[in-house]
Design a protein around this motif. Structure first.
Motif, PDB file in Angstrom:
ATOM      1  N   SER A 118      21.131  -0.162 -45.697  1.00 33.00           N
ATOM      2  CA  SER A 118      20.636  -0.965 -46.962  1.00 33.00           C
ATOM      3  C   SER A 118      20.435  -0.102 -48.162  1.00 33.00           C
ATOM      4  CB  SER A 118      19.456  -1.929 -46.419  1.00 33.00           C
ATOM      5  OG  SER A 118      18.239  -1.252 -46.009  1.00 33.00           O
ATOM      6  N   SER A 119      20.445   1.201 -47.732  1.00 37.31           N
ATOM      7  CA  SER A 119      19.822   2.210 -48.864  1.00 37.31           C
ATOM      8  C   SER A 119      20.236   3.673 -48.650  1.00 37.31           C
ATOM      9  CB  SER A 119      18.301   2.040 -48.890  1.00 37.31           C
ATOM     10  OG  SER A 119      17.629   2.677 -47.893  1.00 37.31           O
ATOM     11  N   ILE A 120      20.794   4.146 -47.310  1.00 35.44           N
ATOM     12  CA  ILE A 120      20.955   5.623 -47.299  1.00 35.44           C
ATOM     13  C   ILE A 120      22.340   5.992 -47.481  1.00 35.44           C
ATOM     14  CG2 ILE A 120      21.180   7.091 -45.455  1.00 35.44           C
ATOM     15  CD1 ILE A 120      19.136   5.767 -43.666  1.00 35.44           C
ATOM     16  N   SER A 121      22.488   7.173 -48.294  1.00 37.75           N
ATOM     17  CA  SER A 121      23.641   7.673 -48.762  1.00 37.75           C
ATOM     18  C   SER A 121      25.023   7.589 -47.826  1.00 37.75           C
ATOM     19  CB  SER A 121      23.541   9.096 -49.272  1.00 37.75           C
ATOM     20  OG  SER A 121      24.612   9.583 -49.625  1.00 37.75           O
ATOM     21  N   ILE A 122      25.995   6.854 -48.086  1.00 33.89           N
ATOM     22  CA  ILE A 122      27.091   6.782 -47.468  1.00 33.89           C
ATOM     23  C   ILE A 122      27.663   8.214 -47.429  1.00 33.89           C
ATOM     24  CG2 ILE A 122      29.459   5.554 -47.383  1.00 33.89           C
ATOM     25  CD1 ILE A 122      26.655   3.611 -47.218  1.00 33.89           C
ATOM     26  N   THR A 123      27.652   8.780 -48.487  1.00 33.76           N
ATOM     27  CA  THR A 123      28.163  10.279 -48.707  1.00 33.76           C
ATOM     28  C   THR A 123      27.434  11.185 -47.794  1.00 33.76           C
ATOM     29  OG1 THR A 123      28.524   9.729 -51.125  1.00 33.76           O
ATOM     30  CG2 THR A 123      28.662  11.832 -50.379  1.00 33.76           C
ATOM     31  N   GLU A 124      26.203  11.159 -47.496  1.00 30.88           N
ATOM     32  CA  GLU A 124      25.770  11.963 -46.646  1.00 30.88           C
ATOM     33  C   GLU A 124      26.057  11.557 -45.233  1.00 30.88           C
ATOM     34  OE1 GLU A 124      21.572  13.970 -45.833  1.00 30.88           O
ATOM     35  OE2 GLU A 124      21.493  12.893 -47.245  1.00 30.88           O
ATOM     36  N   ILE A 125      25.944  10.420 -44.797  1.00 34.41           N
ATOM     37  CA  ILE A 125      26.507   9.951 -43.441  1.00 34.41           C
ATOM     38  C   ILE A 125      27.829  10.357 -43.115  1.00 34.41           C
ATOM     39  CG2 ILE A 125      27.012   7.901 -42.097  1.00 34.41           C
ATOM     40  CD1 ILE A 125      24.733   6.368 -43.633  1.00 34.41           C
ATOM     41  N   ALA A 126      28.766  10.199 -44.054  1.00 34.81           N
ATOM     42  CA  ALA A 126      30.104  10.718 -43.934  1.00 34.81           C
ATOM     43  C   ALA A 126      30.253  12.239 -43.754  1.00 34.81           C
ATOM     44  CB  ALA A 126      31.070   9.997 -45.274  1.00 34.81           C
ATOM     45  N   SER A 127      29.458  12.886 -44.388  1.00 33.11           N
ATOM     46  CA  SER A 127      29.405  14.528 -44.352  1.00 33.11           C
ATOM     47  C   SER A 127      29.550  14.956 -42.856  1.00 33.11           C
ATOM     48  CB  SER A 127      28.213  15.156 -45.014  1.00 33.11           C
ATOM     49  OG  SER A 127      26.940  14.764 -44.496  1.00 33.11           O
ATOM     50  N   VAL A 128      29.165  14.207 -41.963  1.00 30.08           N
ATOM     51  CA  VAL A 128      29.106  14.815 -40.662  1.00 30.08           C
ATOM     52  C   VAL A 128      30.567  14.453 -39.759  1.00 30.08           C
ATOM     53  CG1 VAL A 128      26.498  14.493 -40.377  1.00 30.08           C
ATOM     54  CG2 VAL A 128      28.070  12.692 -39.410  1.00 30.08           C
ATOM     55  N   THR A 129      31.380  13.666 -40.408  1.00 27.79           N
ATOM     56  CA  THR A 129      32.540  13.191 -39.927  1.00 27.79           C
ATOM     57  C   THR A 129      33.523  14.033 -40.477  1.00 27.79           C
ATOM     58  OG1 THR A 129      33.413  11.740 -41.705  1.00 27.79           O
ATOM     59  CG2 THR A 129      31.674  10.876 -39.826  1.00 27.79           C
ATOM     60  N   ASN A 130      34.962  13.825 -39.755  1.00 22.02           N
ATOM     61  CA  ASN A 130      36.066  14.741 -40.311  1.00 22.02           C
ATOM     62  C   ASN A 130      37.158  13.799 -40.879  1.00 22.02           C
ATOM     63  OD1 ASN A 130      35.721  17.386 -39.107  1.00 22.02           O
ATOM     64  ND2 ASN A 130      35.892  16.656 -37.203  1.00 22.02           N
TER      65      ASN A 130
END
Length: 295
Positions: A118-130
């Motif tokens: 509901s608020s956490i950065s999608i970009t930061e979450i995506a950064s741990v993926t390939n």
């Protein structure tokens, strides 16, 4: 997309699983707790019974919906055939990054990875993926089977193709998707949480009581629920977490959580989920304001 994996069997996770299954998708619901999975299936069944009683669905639809949901305690088994994975775990960045690292490794290369944050950065979450171009936000509203809105949040690298697929998919669920960009709180909580926080400050500063604040917003602003009752419904711990994301993300003091909210969360007064927040949710389930200092 036919096969949907939902990670997390809590309130949001079971609601998301319910909606997809009711609309003809095959759903794998994953949680580390077998007890949580059984509670989720019970909640889904109860919600379907309510819809059945109101003649919104048929008995056949109820049976088909439940038969379309499989449960797993092992992530690998629940994710192996996923076309779309939706993470609906606790609103905690470290946990979400850990989950996304795992699902990136285990899910098919073609799978779209979504988070219900509901608020956490999608970009930061995506950064741990390939596959950051295939990571997107799908912020469902609670209760999921009833609320129409889905915030579809594009991370910095989310592709147009993935965004269009998720927008279209949301419509097939009977929802109204709204595309937004990845900044703290997105739209819903960037606007909602400061209002809730201001209502808590008004209580903290003894401007008015719980009943009075909520009544002004319901009758004066045509809100279906007052901000303090809504905070109880969302969970005061969740409200505090989102406000911290906004405050850290923007560095603006207007997002600083009210000390009363901080104290209530530390005291375990989290709203409906704990039985007490700004209102008391006792055995009668009647929402009564709590503590004389709040009246």
């Amino acid at each position: 997309m036919k096969n949907i994996t939902v990670i997390g069997a809590g309130t949001m996770g079971n609601g998301i699983a319910h909606v997809f299954a009711q609309n003809g998708f095959q759903v794998s619901l994953v949680d580390i707790s077998e007890n949580a999975l059984q509670k989720a299936l019970s909640s889904i069944s109860n919600n379907l019974d309510r819809m059945l009683a109101k003649e919104k669905i048929s008995q056949q639809t109820k049976v088909a919906t439940l038969n379309s949901i499989q449960t797993f305690t092992e992530l690998k088994k629940g994710i192996i055939n996923a076309d779309l994975v939706i993470e609906a775990a606790t609103e905690n960045l470290a946990l979400k990054k850990k989950i996304f690292s795992q699902i990136d490794e285990l899910a098919p290369a073609s799978s779209i990875l979504a988070t219900n944050t509901s608020s956490i950065s999608i970009t930061e979450i995506a950064s741990v993926t390939n596959r950051p171009e295939m990571v997107i936000g799908m912020h469902f509203m609670n209760p999921v089977p009833i609320m129409k809105l889905i915030e579809v949040i594009r991370g910095y690298s989310t592709s147009d193709e993935v965004t269009h697929k998720i927008m279209g998919l949301s419509k097939t669920l009977g929802k109204v998707p709204v595309e937004v960009n990845d900044y703290p709180g997105f739209i819903a909580n960037r606007i909602l949480m400061p209002m809730i926080n201001e209502a808590i400050y008004s209580l903290y500063e003894s401007v008015a009581g719980v009943y009075e604040i909520d009544t002004v917003m319901k009758l004066g602003m045509a809100h279906p629920m007052g901000p303090l009752q809504l905070a109880d419904f969302i969970g005061l711990d969740v409200c505090l977490s989102i406000l911290k994301v906004l405050f850290d993300g923007f560095g603006n003091p207007k997002y600083a959580p009210c000390p009363l909210l901080v104290n209530m969360v530390m005291a375990g007064k989290l709203g409906i989920k704990s039985g007490e927040g700004f209102y008391d949710y006792g055995a009668s389930k009647k929402a009564e304001t709590v503590s004389s200092q709040f009246k």
